[in-house]
Design an enzyme around this catalytic site. Structure first.
Site, mmCIF file in Angstrom:
data_model
loop_
_atom_site.group_PDB
_atom_site.id
_atom_site.type_symbol
_atom_site.label_atom_id
_atom_site.label_comp_id
_atom_site.label_asym_id
_atom_site.label_seq_id
_atom_site.Cartn_x
_atom_site.Cartn_y
_atom_site.Cartn_z
ATOM 1 N N GLU A 1 0.803 -1.233 0.000
ATOM 2 C CA GLU A 1 0.000 0.000 0.000
ATOM 3 C C GLU A 1 0.832 1.277 0.000
ATOM 4 O O GLU A 1 0.752 2.084 0.957
ATOM 5 C CB GLU A 1 -0.937 0.011 1.218
ATOM 6 N N GLU B 1 -5.406 -8.596 1.102
ATOM 7 C CA GLU B 1 -6.019 -8.222 2.387
ATOM 8 C C GLU B 1 -7.491 -7.928 2.167
ATOM 9 O O GLU B 1 -7.853 -7.231 1.217
ATOM 10 C CB GLU B 1 -5.420 -6.927 2.969
HETATM 11 O O1 IFM Z 1 -3.872 -2.877 9.337
HETATM 12 C C1 IFM Z 1 -3.881 -2.385 8.043
HETATM 13 C C2 IFM Z 1 -2.751 -2.992 7.232
HETATM 14 O O2 IFM Z 1 -1.509 -2.785 7.828
HETATM 15 C C3 IFM Z 1 -2.712 -2.379 5.851
HETATM 16 N N1 IFM Z 1 -4.006 -2.466 5.233
HETATM 17 C C4 IFM Z 1 -5.153 -2.021 5.978
HETATM 18 C C5 IFM Z 1 -5.177 -2.688 7.340
HETATM 19 C C6 IFM Z 1 -6.414 -2.220 8.133
HETATM 20 O O3 IFM Z 1 -6.388 -0.862 8.329
#
Ligand code: IFM
Length: 452
Positions: free
Chosen positions: A164, A355
């Site tokens: 990200e 994710e």
């Molecule tokens: O916890 C974070 C992760 O580190 C990166 N993506 C989003 C998640 C939730 O906010």
């Protein structure tokens, strides 16, 4: 649940700083997050990640949980400051040895390791030398990647370069809500380019070292204009550019999006040859997805207009929200995936959902058997809806190869400290005890049923 194609991979994800703790063990150096958490008032509950889920010590407990879930893949990250405490120089053996042990144990358990090289824990000395604002940080990242690939490359077949980069640029350097807490607004944009350059340089390192697969992870949101008003459409386009496209288009199409909606005619920091490097073919594209965003033209008296931004995110009404207040709209994930496919066609590499998940204020209760239980029906509904949304995208022609839940276990949620719990497993913050939530059993059964 509909059946996914055979070979579809299921997994769970964590990140080093969020779970490991042991921030001073074995010669680890400071990262920007250690410094951020020490600064009074920046983390909501005043907490830090010195212990977190204690996974640097209890990693075998986590592994047992992964094995019980029956996952194919475990996505975790390698802490740069454990490998290069000063952000430069030779590999620190104790740091690499830890990950070698974890990787070996995963392989022995039949779980594929999917390490991320950078999940936000930049060594502090590099921040002091300019951080991601400095082009040189991309070269430093490539050096670090070479050390890790040299140490673990005989056992790791898939690497993720960055997690990200959008959040690092937008929240870390533009708004200051994540480390390193800079508030540069539009002047933060070079950090986007330098991170993408870092991805390109690390990809070249990984390719030169062997035949491992490589990918990058971007956080995508589905952007919805607040109304039919052309001003809202323009604002939505500008938001889409700064959140999604600046980070996806160079990797997937070798170009930056039109930045005129943001008042720019070119990407700051871009030099000849950079885009060729950034767009070098990757083997998979990681999509993190949590929620869509509804966007309006910035109202004249808003903080967005004051900061020179043309857009303003507005509430999505009439849908459930997570503990974070994020709107739950699973179809938006289908839209993100289908749009990527429509835009990039056969040039789009296979996608992995690296994710997806939701925070809720879980509570431990006594179960029927007298043991500890956490009932989390909302998380199950969230995961169920989004996994179905992935299936819908596959039916509409998108090549999605895997789905990883964020997160295996409750952890340090950055500037929100421990106020948001995303885990399939509950973490007792006082004792470190792990308690399976109902969603853990649900996901375990889903994986088993998909295999059966
Ligand atoms: O916890 C974070 C992760 O580190 C990166 N993506 C989003 C998640 C939730 O906010």
């Amino acid at each position: 649940m509909p059946r996914f194609p055979s070979g579809f991979r299921w997994g769970a994800a964590t990140a080093a700083f969020q779970v490991e703790g042991s921030t001073r063990a074995d010669g680890r150096g400071d990262s920007i997050w250690d410094v951020f958490t020490r600064t009074l008032g920046l983390v909501l509950d005043g907490s830090n990640a010195d212990v977190a889920a204690d996974s640097y010590v209890r990693w075998r407990d986590d592994l047992a949980l992964l094995a019980e879930l029956g996952v194919d893949d475990y996505r975790f990250s390698i802490a740069w400051p454990r490998v290069q405490p000063e952000g430069a120089g030779t590999a620190h053996a104790a740091g690499l040895d830890h990950y070698a042990r974890v990787v070996d144990a995963l392989l022995e358990a039949g779980i594929r390791p999917l390490p991320t090289l950078y999940h936000w824990d930049l060594p502090q000395p590099l921040e002091e030398a300019g951080g991601w604002l400095a082009r040189d940080t991309a070269a430093r990242f490539a050096d670090y990647a070479a050390l890790v690939v040299d140490g673990l490359g005989d056992r790791v077949g898939q690497w993720i370069t960055l997690n990200e980069p959008a959040m690092t640029t937008l929240q870390g350097y533009a708004l200051g809500t994540l480390a390193p807490g800079r508030t540069l607004m539009m002047a933060a944009l070079p950090t986007a380019h330098h991170q993408l350059l870092a991805h390109g340089l690390a990809t070249r390192v990984i390719r030169a070292a062997g035949d491992a697969e490589v990918g990058i992870v971007n956080n995508h949101t589905h952007v919805v204009p607040a109304s039919d008003d052309p001003a809202d459409h323009l604002a939505a386009g500008a938001f889409d550019a700064i959140y999604n496209r600046i980070f996806a288009d160079p990797v997937l199409a070798g170009r930056y999006p039109d930045l005129s909606g943001l008042g720019l005619d070119r990407m700051p920091g871009l030099e000849d040859g950079d885009l060729e490097l950034i767009a070098a073919p990757i083997d998979f594209y990681g999509v993190n997805f949590y929620n869509p965003t509804r966007v309006a033209a910035a109202s004249a008296d808003s903080e967005f207009a004051a900061a020179g931004l043309p857009f303003e995110p507005v509430e999505i009404e009439g849908v459930p929200v997570t503990g974070f207040g994020w709107p739950v709209v699973p179809e938006a994930l289908t839209e993100v995936l289908v749009s990527l496919r429509e835009e990039h066609g056969d040039a789009l590499p296979p996608i992995v959902i690296t994710e997806n998940g939701a925070s809720y204020p879980d509570e431990v209760v006594e179960g029927d058997d007298g043991g500890r239980r956490v009932h989390d029906p909302e998380r199950i509904a969230y995961l169920d809806g989004h996994i179905r949304a992935v299936h819908d995208a596959i039916e509409r022609g998108v090549d999605v190869r895997g789905y990883l839940v964020w997160s295996l276990i409750d952890n340090f949620e950055w500037a929100d400290g421990y106020t948001q719990r995303f885990g399939l497993v509950h973490l007792d913050l006082d004792t470190g005890e792990r308690t399976r939530k109902d969603s853990f059993d649900w996901f375990r059964d889903l994986i088993a049923a998909q295999r059966g």
